[in-house]
Enzyme design. Structure first.
Site, mmCIF file in Angstrom:
data_model
loop_
_atom_site.group_PDB
_atom_site.id
_atom_site.type_symbol
_atom_site.label_atom_id
_atom_site.label_comp_id
_atom_site.label_asym_id
_atom_site.label_seq_id
_atom_site.Cartn_x
_atom_site.Cartn_y
_atom_site.Cartn_z
ATOM 1 N N LYS A 257 0.949 -11.181 -6.138
ATOM 2 C CA LYS A 257 1.049 -9.918 -6.868
ATOM 3 C C LYS A 257 1.223 -10.233 -8.348
ATOM 4 O O LYS A 257 2.192 -10.868 -8.730
ATOM 5 C CB LYS A 257 2.228 -9.095 -6.345
ATOM 6 C CG LYS A 257 1.997 -8.550 -4.949
ATOM 7 C CD LYS A 257 3.074 -7.578 -4.531
ATOM 8 C CE LYS A 257 2.828 -7.066 -3.125
ATOM 9 N NZ LYS A 257 1.652 -6.185 -2.993
ATOM 10 N N ARG A 332 -1.937 -5.147 7.449
ATOM 11 C CA ARG A 332 -2.930 -4.812 8.477
ATOM 12 C C ARG A 332 -3.187 -5.992 9.412
ATOM 13 O O ARG A 332 -3.563 -5.798 10.559
ATOM 14 C CB ARG A 332 -4.217 -4.318 7.799
ATOM 15 C CG ARG A 332 -4.894 -5.333 6.952
ATOM 16 C CD ARG A 332 -5.912 -4.701 6.013
ATOM 17 N NE ARG A 332 -5.278 -4.032 4.871
ATOM 18 C CZ ARG A 332 -5.933 -3.424 3.896
ATOM 19 N NH1 ARG A 332 -7.243 -3.350 3.932
ATOM 20 N NH2 ARG A 332 -5.282 -2.849 2.897
HETATM 21 N N1 BES Z 1 3.042 -3.962 0.719
HETATM 22 C C1 BES Z 1 1.863 -3.666 -0.001
HETATM 23 C C2 BES Z 1 1.677 -2.172 -0.251
HETATM 24 C C3 BES Z 1 2.684 -1.492 -1.140
HETATM 25 C C4 BES Z 1 2.441 -1.369 -2.486
HETATM 26 C C5 BES Z 1 3.827 -0.947 -0.619
HETATM 27 C C6 BES Z 1 3.353 -0.713 -3.288
HETATM 28 C C7 BES Z 1 4.749 -0.310 -1.424
HETATM 29 C C8 BES Z 1 4.497 -0.185 -2.769
HETATM 30 C C9 BES Z 1 0.639 -4.166 0.755
HETATM 31 O O1 BES Z 1 0.828 -5.274 1.549
HETATM 32 C C10 BES Z 1 -0.388 -4.527 -0.265
HETATM 33 O O2 BES Z 1 -0.128 -5.403 -1.029
HETATM 34 N N2 BES Z 1 -1.513 -3.831 -0.247
HETATM 35 C C11 BES Z 1 -2.561 -4.067 -1.156
HETATM 36 C C12 BES Z 1 -3.861 -4.036 -0.400
HETATM 37 C C13 BES Z 1 -5.030 -4.508 -1.204
HETATM 38 C C14 BES Z 1 -4.922 -5.980 -1.475
HETATM 39 C C15 BES Z 1 -6.290 -4.194 -0.429
HETATM 40 C C16 BES Z 1 -2.525 -2.975 -2.220
HETATM 41 O O3 BES Z 1 -2.239 -1.840 -1.868
HETATM 42 O O4 BES Z 1 -2.740 -3.289 -3.379
HETATM 43 ZN ZN ZN Z 2 0.594 -7.103 0.464
#
Ligand code: BES
Ligand code: ZN
Ligand code: ZN
Length: 481
Positions: A257, A332
């Site tokens: 991230k 997922r």
């Molecule tokens: N845990 C995150 C989603 C999330 C983001 C939860 C902000 C709470 C607050 C999830 O695992 C994630 O990182 N999703 C990505 C998916 C993308 C890489 C397709 C996202 O939402 O950016």
């Molecule tokens: Zn994630």
């Protein structure tokens, strides 16, 4: 920390009170002096919702219920509970009794719910807990004989919500996947549901490639937790299954991230699991006659020598192959294994709940959750209605067929991310591949953990999902054929 919610067996002189009325005419019933009544009358005439009366030996907070439909009035009353806490704190009140003369049902319970959830604190890591602990420890409700069970039920709902909040607020430094399993086992013993913890060996034997891939960069082994509430006479032959995302920390993995602060609240990435666990413990505590199983895959997601990498092809539990193009789309991967594992139970309905996508959060913000799924319209409508009732609202997103092609991979059956648009939906579409039963998916990324205080939902972990799932499943047990 939970606040005890109890039936008031007697109301004594000197007990602090919250007195709920519908209009100023009902002031006659209250133990007020002439001056106090005139004062209360005037403030209510000025549309004040709360009138505090200081009688020196006790406080009486008069709450005049505003007009509105059933759902609005309940939510207003929870929020009033939140507003009342400020005065209660200032006056260092330890115990307060709620009396309701309102014609609207369950207003006293709603006030108690808002008050108790607002009184939540997470002090585990503070040195001076004694000093910081809020004085209010007991909320009593003057309830007629027929409503005593409802007060006891509310106390359990409160405890379960607070438990979910505690789990979500726990950092990874304490709550590894193994520790998470230990917490689930402990709660199972306390609440009366059974638990089975599958360790890494068993997860390997079951070929849960999604869980193992996400875990590959970690120093801590994953777990797969099975919770079961099987009452003596369930109304259903086939279980209802709750699947919860149990990512105890999400760094994104090798697809780290990168945007500022995007990792700060990622200890909350097991909030879906916490909601499922809280709901099941509440069903057990209240002896709801519905057979429910919880499936919680748990691991952290981080880069490491052996971490799964973009480009990897993973063999999933159901035999599908998935090309990983972003290791941050890990939720997922673990949910897919849990959803395919759920097939063996021939479930009547499977609900998964997960902090799955930033896209869901961006779409509707912190005001509700995003729902998708293949369950029938009647089930969806019912869940949405309970969303309004407990004010954990849902919005349905479509699972149109055309979204599917976004997940086409050149070399595997599926890839784990879609394009730049409709991210919440392509995540749902991915999960759909692993289901063969009526299914609903709840994306709670926007509501699970708040940066700013929002009334009784608080700041940080909200425990969202516990109240919704409990009430929905309870109603399922009541209307089951
Ligand atoms: N845990 C995150 C989603 C999330 C983001 C939860 C902000 C709470 C607050 C999830 O695992 C994630 O990182 N999703 C990505 C998916 C993308 C890489 C397709 C996202 O939402 O950016
Ligand atoms: Zn994630
Ligand atoms: Zn995540």
């Amino acid at each position: 920390m939970s606040t005890a919610i109890q039936v008031a067996t007697s109301v004594k002189e000197g007990d602090h009170l919250i007195w709920v009325i519908d209009d100023a005419n009902q002031l006659k019933k209250l133990p007020l002096s002439k001056n106090e009544r005139t004062y209360a009358n005037r403030l209510i005439g000025q549309q004040e919702k709360i009138v505090p009366i200081n009688q020196y030996n006790r406080m009486i907070y008069i709450y005049c219920v505003p007009d509105g439909d059933k759902y609005e009035v309940l939510e207003e009353s929870r929020k009033t509970g939140h507003l009342l806490l400020a005065g209660i704190k200032k006056n260092k009140i330890k115990s307060i009794t709620i009396i309701s003369d309102s014609a609207a049902p369950d207003i006293d319970l709603a006030v108690a719910e808002g008050l108790s959830l607002s009184n939540y604190q997470f002090l585990k890591y503070k040195q001076d807990q004694k000093k910081l602990k809020a004085p209010l420890s007991t909320i009593k409700i003057k309830a007629a004989a027929g409503r005593k069970a409802a007060v006891r039920e509310l106390n359990e709902i409160h405890r379960a919500t607070v438990k979910a909040r505690d789990l979500v607020n726990e950092p990874l430094s304490y709550l590894t996947a193994l520790q998470f399993s230990a917490e689930i086992e402990k709660l199972g013993k306390e609440s009366g549901f059974s638990t089975t913890v599958l360790t890494k060996k068993k997860i390997e034997a079951l070929k849960m490639g999604g869980v193992l891939a996400v875990n590959a960069g970690s120093q801590h082994p994953p777990t797969f937790n099975i919770l079961e509430w099987k009452p003596s006479k369930p109304v259903n032959n086939n279980p209802v299954i709750l699947v919860g995302k149990g990512i105890v920390y999400d760094t994104g993995g090798l697809s780290l991230k990168a945007t500022p602060n995007s990792m700060d609240k990622m200890k909350s990435d097991m909030a879906g699991a916490a909601a499922a666990i809280g709901a099941i413990s509440c069903l057990a505590k209240n002896d709801i006659p519905l057979h429910v199983i919880g499936l919680i895959p748990a691991t952290d997601n981080r880069p490491g020598e052996n971490a799964y990498t973009p480009g990897d092809v993973i063999n999933m539990h159901n035999g599908y192959t998935v090309e990983v193009l972003n290791t941050d789309a890990e939720g997922r991967m673990i949910l897919a294994d849990a959803l395919s594992y759920a097939q063996k139970y021939r479930p009547e309905l499977v609900l998964d709940i997960a902090t799955l996508t930033g896209a869901a959060s961006r779409a509707i913000g912190p005001l509700g959750m995003v729902m998708m799924g293949t369950a029938g319209e009647a089930v969806k409508a019912k869940l949405m209605e309970y969303g309004e009732l407990v004010h954990e609202r849902l919005v349905e997103f479509p699972l149109w067929d055309e979204y599917k092609s976004q997940l086409n991979s050149d070399i595997a059956d599926l890839k784990n991310i879609g394009g730049t648009e409709a991210g919440a939906i392509t995540a749902g579409k991915f999960l759909e591949h692993f289901t063969d039963y009526p299914w609903l998916h709840l994306d709670i990324a926007g509501v699970a953990f708040l940066d700013n205080l929002d009334s009784y939902r608080g700041k940080n972990a909200t425990g969202t999902g516990v109240r919704l799932l409990y009430h929905f499943l309870k109603s399922m047990s009541e209307t089951h054929e």
